[in-house]
Design a protein around this motif. Structure first.
Motif, PDB file in Angstrom:
ATOM      1  N   THR A  21       1.504   7.209  -6.318  1.00  0.00           N
ATOM      2  CA  THR A  21       0.514   8.072  -6.494  1.00  0.00           C
ATOM      3  C   THR A  21       0.982   9.735  -6.300  1.00  0.00           C
ATOM      4  O   THR A  21       0.770  10.739  -7.155  1.00  0.00           O
ATOM      5  CB  THR A  21      -0.933   8.011  -5.877  1.00  0.00           C
ATOM      6  N   LYS A  22       1.741   9.886  -5.267  1.00  0.00           N
ATOM      7  CA  LYS A  22       2.233  11.035  -4.983  1.00  0.00           C
ATOM      8  C   LYS A  22       3.220  11.830  -5.898  1.00  0.00           C
ATOM      9  O   LYS A  22       3.290  12.918  -6.307  1.00  0.00           O
ATOM     10  CB  LYS A  22       3.077  11.022  -3.685  1.00  0.00           C
ATOM     11  N   GLU A  46       0.801   4.374  -2.661  1.00  0.00           N
ATOM     12  CA  GLU A  46       0.508   5.782  -2.284  1.00  0.00           C
ATOM     13  C   GLU A  46       1.841   6.769  -2.763  1.00  0.00           C
ATOM     14  O   GLU A  46       1.599   7.812  -3.273  1.00  0.00           O
ATOM     15  CB  GLU A  46       0.654   5.911  -0.789  1.00  0.00           C
ATOM     16  N   CYS A  57      11.090  11.608  -3.234  1.00  0.00           N
ATOM     17  CA  CYS A  57      10.179  10.527  -3.252  1.00  0.00           C
ATOM     18  C   CYS A  57      10.550   9.365  -4.271  1.00  0.00           C
ATOM     19  O   CYS A  57      10.242   8.359  -3.852  1.00  0.00           O
ATOM     20  CB  CYS A  57       8.749  11.176  -4.006  1.00  0.00           C
ATOM     21  N   ARG A  68       0.887  -1.149  -0.193  1.00  0.00           N
ATOM     22  CA  ARG A  68      -0.085  -0.053   0.130  1.00  0.00           C
ATOM     23  C   ARG A  68       0.792   1.225  -0.103  1.00  0.00           C
ATOM     24  O   ARG A  68       0.613   2.262  -0.756  1.00  0.00           O
ATOM     25  CB  ARG A  68      -1.040  -0.116   1.080  1.00  0.00           C
ATOM     26  N   ASN A  69       1.825   1.305   0.884  1.00  0.00           N
ATOM     27  CA  ASN A  69       2.916   2.287   0.888  1.00  0.00           C
ATOM     28  C   ASN A  69       3.511   2.766  -0.524  1.00  0.00           C
ATOM     29  O   ASN A  69       3.664   3.754  -0.741  1.00  0.00           O
ATOM     30  CB  ASN A  69       3.933   2.218   1.969  1.00  0.00           C
TER      31      ASN A  69
END
Length: 69
Positions: free
Chosen positions: A9-10, A6, A40, A2-3
């Protein structure tokens, strides 16, 4: 997992905002968002190269290395 999703997506959203900054010629926001994007991307790269084992699983695997009975 999940991380990672995310984070991807970021990264995608950051790229859109960077494009918007280029359109608006906002140098300060562009620099800030570009730096955040690099952080990121490096973090995602690190996450992709490390196995997905939990801390508990790693402790269980390494228990014999720390305690000799």
């Amino acid at each position: 997992m999940r991380n990672k999703a995310e984070l991807i997506t970021k990264i995608s959203l950051l790229k859109r905002r960077i494009d918007q900054c280029l359109d608006e010629r906002d140098q300060e926001a562009f620099n800030r968002l570009s730096f955040e994007l690099k952080v990121c991307q490096r973090y995602l790269e690190t996450r992709m190269n490390t196995p997905e084992t939990s801390v508990k699983e790693r402790l269980a695997q390494n228990r014999n290395k720390f305690f000799h009975y």
